[in-house]
Design an enzyme around this catalytic site. Structure first.
Site, PDB file in Angstrom:
ATOM      1  N   HIS A 178      44.144  10.636 -52.211  1.00 53.80           N
ATOM      2  CA  HIS A 178      43.553  11.711 -52.400  1.00 53.80           C
ATOM      3  C   HIS A 178      42.190  11.928 -52.347  1.00 53.80           C
ATOM      4  O   HIS A 178      41.602  12.955 -52.800  1.00 53.80           O
ATOM      5  CB  HIS A 178      44.299  12.474 -53.493  1.00 53.80           C
ATOM      6  CG  HIS A 178      43.829  12.018 -54.852  1.00 53.80           C
ATOM      7  ND1 HIS A 178      43.765  13.075 -55.977  1.00 53.80           N
ATOM      8  CD2 HIS A 178      43.320  10.830 -55.296  1.00 53.80           C
ATOM      9  CE1 HIS A 178      43.444  12.120 -57.249  1.00 53.80           C
ATOM     10  NE2 HIS A 178      43.204  11.071 -56.638  1.00 53.80           N
ATOM     11  N   ASP A 236      40.888  -4.352 -55.335  1.00 51.81           N
ATOM     12  CA  ASP A 236      39.987  -3.585 -55.627  1.00 51.81           C
ATOM     13  C   ASP A 236      38.477  -4.071 -55.295  1.00 51.81           C
ATOM     14  O   ASP A 236      38.626  -4.983 -54.878  1.00 51.81           O
ATOM     15  CB  ASP A 236      40.013  -2.759 -57.179  1.00 51.81           C
ATOM     16  CG  ASP A 236      39.761  -1.404 -57.473  1.00 51.81           C
ATOM     17  OD1 ASP A 236      38.585  -0.977 -57.070  1.00 51.81           O
ATOM     18  OD2 ASP A 236      40.389  -0.734 -58.017  1.00 51.81           O
TER      19      ASP A 236
END
Ligand SMILES: C[S@@+](CC[C@H](N)C(=O)[O-])C[C@H]1O[C@@H](n2cnc3c(N)ncnc32)[C@H](O)[C@@H]1O
Length: 155
Positions: A59, A18
């Site tokens: 998404h 991340d």
């Protein structure tokens, strides 16, 4: 989720990638010896792995960015013995208006779709739209399993 997976499979080495500012916080809560947190960007490099899990990631991004991310995943999983797996947990929209308004899951998916369009330059995708991304990134096989609000997509 990574902590749960690392606990359930103690012989499997798990890595979370991340952004560096996010990873700093995660490191503080990790006690698993088979779980590492790496700060970096998935647009630059994804650490090599036999399997990659993208949960609620694609998404957030436009089609162009999704193809870039998927290509980075392809580079990072071994192709030599065809053992690599890309696992996606994300929304798959139903096609056709009747179905769209038919149940609570579909209403929630529509709400998420509008939210992704307004908050980011992103969207929820239909089966056809997912297929197009996989095709453009060079993947040729996938299996979708609906799980309610989200689906499991093995690529
Ligand atoms: C919607 S969250 C999903 C997090 C988690 N997988 C989940 O399901 O709860 C998207 C994550 O992508 C991370 N992210 C954003 N840009 C990134 C990048 N360029 N490289 C790696 N991670 C990134 C964000 O920091 C955030 O943690």
């Amino acid at each position: 989720m990574a902590i749960a997976i690392a606990k359930a499979f103690p012989t499997m080495m798990c890595v979370v990638l991340d952004l560096p500012n996010i990873i700093g916080e995660c490191k503080k809560i990790n006690n698993e010896s088979n779980l590492k947190f790496i700060g970096g960007s998935m647009f630059d490099e994804i650490p090599h792995a036999n399997a990659i899990l993208l949960k609620c990631i694609l998404h957030d991004w436009s089609d162009n960015d999704c193809v870039k991310i998927l290509k980075k995943c392809k580079e990072s999983i071994p192709s030599k013995h065809k053992v690599g797996n890309l696992i996606i947990i994300d929304t798959v929209m139903e096609e056709g208006l009747d179905k769209l308004i038919s149940d609570e899951f579909d209403k929630a998916k529509n709400f998420m779709d509008v939210m992704m369009m307004t908050l980011y330059v992103a969207k929820e995708r239909t089966k056809k739209e997912w297929e197009k991304l996989f095709d453009e990134a060079g993947f040729n096989e996938y299996k979708m399993t609906p799980l309610g609000l989200r689906s499991l997509i093995e690529v």
